[in-house]
Design a protein around this motif. Structure first.
Motif, PDB file in Angstrom:
ATOM      1  N   GLU A   1      24.503 -11.400  29.460  1.00 51.12           N
ATOM      2  CA  GLU A   1      25.820 -12.039  29.615  1.00 51.12           C
ATOM      3  C   GLU A   1      26.442 -12.423  28.277  1.00 51.12           C
ATOM      4  N   SER A   2      25.649 -12.599  27.234  1.00 58.85           N
ATOM      5  CA  SER A   2      26.204 -12.965  25.929  1.00 58.85           C
ATOM      6  C   SER A   2      26.880 -11.789  25.213  1.00 58.85           C
ATOM      7  N   GLU A   3      26.705 -10.587  25.730  1.00 60.13           N
ATOM      8  CA  GLU A   3      27.306  -9.407  25.096  1.00 60.13           C
ATOM      9  C   GLU A   3      28.828  -9.521  25.023  1.00 60.13           C
ATOM     10  N   VAL A   4      29.443 -10.139  26.008  1.00 58.40           N
ATOM     11  CA  VAL A   4      30.903 -10.316  26.008  1.00 58.40           C
ATOM     12  C   VAL A   4      31.342 -11.114  24.771  1.00 58.40           C
ATOM     13  N   LEU A   5      30.598 -12.167  24.458  1.00 57.85           N
ATOM     14  CA  LEU A   5      30.918 -12.986  23.285  1.00 57.85           C
ATOM     15  C   LEU A   5      30.704 -12.200  21.994  1.00 57.85           C
ATOM     16  N   ILE A   6      29.664 -11.386  21.966  1.00 59.65           N
ATOM     17  CA  ILE A   6      29.359 -10.602  20.766  1.00 59.65           C
ATOM     18  C   ILE A   6      30.439  -9.556  20.523  1.00 59.65           C
ATOM     19  N   VAL A   7      30.884  -8.895  21.571  1.00 62.85           N
ATOM     20  CA  VAL A   7      31.937  -7.876  21.428  1.00 62.85           C
ATOM     21  C   VAL A   7      33.219  -8.517  20.885  1.00 62.85           C
ATOM     22  N   ALA A   8      33.553  -9.699  21.381  1.00 64.44           N
ATOM     23  CA  ALA A   8      34.740 -10.403  20.878  1.00 64.44           C
ATOM     24  C   ALA A   8      34.570 -10.737  19.395  1.00 64.44           C
ATOM     25  N   PHE A   9      33.383 -11.182  19.009  1.00 67.36           N
ATOM     26  CA  PHE A   9      33.110 -11.474  17.608  1.00 67.36           C
ATOM     27  C   PHE A   9      33.224 -10.208  16.761  1.00 67.36           C
ATOM     28  N   LEU A  10      32.676  -9.089  17.255  1.00 67.50           N
ATOM     29  CA  LEU A  10      32.703  -7.835  16.494  1.00 67.50           C
ATOM     30  C   LEU A  10      34.129  -7.362  16.230  1.00 67.50           C
ATOM     31  N   LYS A  11      35.031  -7.586  17.181  1.00 68.67           N
ATOM     32  CA  LYS A  11      36.437  -7.224  16.970  1.00 68.67           C
ATOM     33  C   LYS A  11      37.030  -8.041  15.828  1.00 68.67           C
ATOM     34  N   LYS A  12      36.726  -9.339  15.810  1.00 75.06           N
ATOM     35  CA  LYS A  12      37.218 -10.208  14.736  1.00 75.06           C
ATOM     36  C   LYS A  12      36.598  -9.812  13.396  1.00 75.06           C
ATOM     37  N   LEU A  13      35.306  -9.488  13.424  1.00 70.62           N
ATOM     38  CA  LEU A  13      34.613  -9.089  12.198  1.00 70.62           C
ATOM     39  C   LEU A  13      35.229  -7.810  11.621  1.00 70.62           C
ATOM     40  N   ALA A  14      35.531  -6.843  12.477  1.00 65.76           N
ATOM     41  CA  ALA A  14      36.124  -5.575  12.031  1.00 65.76           C
ATOM     42  C   ALA A  14      37.494  -5.795  11.392  1.00 65.76           C
ATOM     43  N   LYS A  15      38.239  -6.775  11.881  1.00 69.60           N
ATOM     44  CA  LYS A  15      39.547  -7.080  11.290  1.00 69.60           C
ATOM     45  C   LYS A  15      39.404  -7.860   9.986  1.00 69.60           C
ATOM     46  N   THR A  16      38.395  -8.744   9.934  1.00 71.57           N
ATOM     47  CA  THR A  16      38.223  -9.624   8.784  1.00 71.57           C
ATOM     48  C   THR A  16      37.551  -8.926   7.607  1.00 71.57           C
ATOM     49  N   ILE A  17      36.513  -8.117   7.906  1.00 73.58           N
ATOM     50  CA  ILE A  17      35.762  -7.427   6.847  1.00 73.58           C
ATOM     51  C   ILE A  17      35.617  -5.954   7.248  1.00 73.58           C
ATOM     52  N   PRO A  18      36.719  -5.208   7.228  1.00 73.59           N
ATOM     53  CA  PRO A  18      36.696  -3.829   7.743  1.00 73.59           C
ATOM     54  C   PRO A  18      35.894  -2.849   6.873  1.00 73.59           C
ATOM     55  N   GLU A  19      35.662  -3.192   5.630  1.00 74.07           N
ATOM     56  CA  GLU A  19      34.994  -2.258   4.716  1.00 74.07           C
ATOM     57  C   GLU A  19      33.472  -2.167   4.915  1.00 74.07           C
ATOM     58  N   ILE A  20      32.903  -3.084   5.688  1.00 71.01           N
ATOM     59  CA  ILE A  20      31.448  -3.060   5.906  1.00 71.01           C
ATOM     60  C   ILE A  20      31.174  -2.616   7.341  1.00 71.01           C
ATOM     61  N   PRO A  21      30.426  -1.507   7.497  1.00 69.45           N
ATOM     62  CA  PRO A  21      30.142  -1.018   8.850  1.00 69.45           C
ATOM     63  C   PRO A  21      29.177  -1.943   9.600  1.00 69.45           C
ATOM     64  N   VAL A  22      29.220  -1.823  10.915  1.00 71.22           N
ATOM     65  CA  VAL A  22      28.367  -2.619  11.800  1.00 71.22           C
ATOM     66  C   VAL A  22      27.497  -1.668  12.604  1.00 71.22           C
ATOM     67  N   GLN A  23      26.245  -2.003  12.696  1.00 71.09           N
ATOM     68  CA  GLN A  23      25.333  -1.243  13.549  1.00 71.09           C
ATOM     69  C   GLN A  23      24.645  -2.227  14.489  1.00 71.09           C
TER      70      GLN A  23
END
Length: 138
Positions: free
Chosen positions: A67-89
């Protein structure tokens, strides 16, 4: 080379671990309040070179998302906007909290120290990072 930073995302607290610059050793870095995570990461990457963010992916035993995956996905969207130059795995993080707790016991920590959930989160992030490094070298 630059560091790899692992994130054990939690609703309240997030554990963070990081490699050395040669990406050989995983070490616990800290635990931050999740609502301060983005500003912490922005500050960290302004001081240290980071090649990759590893973010734990919590799964149920049947391989479905927790159930916490929803919160993580929302965070990942913010992270991609804030620090787009570093990839996420993403990395499967099943059992990391249990492994962290066992590590504390095996390390001889007293019961009072093992109740420190922030430390469990930091150790969990370290386990996520260490397993990633191990799998890269197989």
């Amino acid at each position: 080379m630059a560091r790899i930073l692992a994130i054990d995302f939690g609703k309240k607290r997030t554990g963070i671990a990081v490699t050395d610059e040669l990406q050989i050793i995983a070490s616990g870095l800290t635990t931050v309040n999740t609502n301060e995570l983005l500003s912490f990461l922005k500050d960290y990457v302004s001081k240290e070179k980071v090649d990759l963010f590893l973010v734990g992916q919590p799964k149920q035993m049947n391989n479905s998302d927790s159930e916490s995956e929803v919160l993580i996905v929302a965070f990942l969207k913010k992270l991609a906007k804030t620090i787009p130059e570093i990839p996420v795995q993403r990395v499967d993080e099943r059992f990391t909290s249990k492994m962290a707790f066992q590590t504390m016991i095996d390390g001889g920590m007293k019961k009072k120290q093992r109740r420190n959930k922030a430390l469990v989160d930091e150790i969990s992030a370290t386990i996520i990072l260490q397993s990633y490094l191990y799998n890269q070298h197989i």
